[in-house]
Design an enzyme around this catalytic site. Sequence first.
Site, mmCIF file in Angstrom:
data_model
loop_
_atom_site.group_PDB
_atom_site.id
_atom_site.type_symbol
_atom_site.label_atom_id
_atom_site.label_comp_id
_atom_site.label_asym_id
_atom_site.label_seq_id
_atom_site.Cartn_x
_atom_site.Cartn_y
_atom_site.Cartn_z
ATOM 1 N N LYS A 84 26.387 41.802 34.935
ATOM 2 C CA LYS A 84 26.213 40.628 34.074
ATOM 3 C C LYS A 84 26.329 39.266 34.748
ATOM 4 C CE LYS A 84 25.238 41.644 29.834
ATOM 5 N NZ LYS A 84 24.589 40.853 28.787
ATOM 6 N N ASP A 109 31.212 41.118 24.823
ATOM 7 C CA ASP A 109 31.990 42.345 24.685
ATOM 8 C C ASP A 109 32.893 42.503 25.906
ATOM 9 O OD1 ASP A 109 30.740 44.276 26.854
ATOM 10 O OD2 ASP A 109 29.199 42.998 26.012
#
Length: 399
Positions: free
Chosen positions: A75, A122
């Site tokens: 990410k 998340d």
Amino acid sequence: MEEIKWLKNEMPKTDDQFLPLMSEENIGKALAFHQSFPQYTTTPLAELSQLSNYLGIKDFFVKDESYRFGLNAFKVLGGSFAMANYIAEKLAVDVAKLGYEELTSPALKEKFGQATFYTATDGNHGRGVAWAANKLGQKSVVLMPKGSAEIRFENIQKEGAEVTIEEVNYDECVRMANHLAEEAENGVMVQDTAWEGYEKIPTWIMQGYGTMSLEAAQQLQATGVQRPTHIFVQAGVGSLAGAVIGYFANLYQDNPPIMTVVEAQAADCLYQSAKVKDGSIRFVEGDLQTIMAGLACGEPNTISFDILKNHTDFFISAPDWVSEKGMRILGAPLKGDPQVISGESGAVAMGVVASVMKDPAYQELKQALKLDQNSVVLMFSTEGDTDPENYKKIVWGQE
Ligand SMILES: Cc1ncc(COP(=O)(O)O)c(C=O)c1O
């Protein structure tokens, strides 16, 4: 046991206005940016030859993002590239001139000043944003959905972010973070999904993810594979899937691989959108309960959705057991194959391919996908054991 659901993409095509965003030229810039980081190394592309034999395909490649920048997930590629582009734009300089050294220099800090980067996550995206903000000497505020793992919270806090776990789901956290950013002085929303009117930053994020695809393409070439026949990529909001499928659709314009998007069944907003076949987006609401925390998103990225409409062949909706199976297969490889530590959101495509090849219940899907002894499959293990306790519970059966 819940079944794997699938469908062939029959949505109407669009004019493909967003595909050029993922051109080789644009992604080359993202790669050059990431290569300027002292933490940069190309993540491994694991070739699982024994597994391919066992499954009855020609070859199986797994891009292992657990090695990315020491952060255990892909990410950070997105958040860091978006933040650099944002700063470049503010200072009216070319992002190509803003490598790691310039970005982290006191001179740049003085010119740019102090901003606060807001995001919802998340875990993995927020950690990437907090990490990058920390390196840039900037502030970050991170909101996490209900039920987020404590260890993922702590890893974000360690980067100096102000982080909270909220009582709402991911999509609500996005709205909350956006509101906070709008209210704050020098607040900047760095979200890994797009909606109407919020497109620039998510585009940079998708281009940042492109680094992973470009590396994989180069690594395949280096092993003598000119082109995989199949690409599987998992999706939450679909930014990652749009980035991967967009990149490879550009690269293999005349002869694209068969490209499949895999979602968690509890949050299968792309599958549900594809199912209605009218080309418009459908949301999935509620608690989105799944072990695949990174895929627990009910509202698709609008830019990405356009790319996926035009270039995805199949949409698959997978229950949690599929991801668990994938985690076990990758974590306990056949003798001679390399091990890939793959977390809940990283392994689902492995579970899909194994089930399709070995379980007669999925014979029809196998035929539709044209998976056979000539298939060369590429998938992306986008995270390692980002929740190590849960990883052990699933892979070792340890309470
Ligand atoms: C490990 C991992 N894989 C895949 C995804 C899915 O990415 P996207 O939400 O862009 O579809 C995420 C998102 O957080 C993730 O953390």
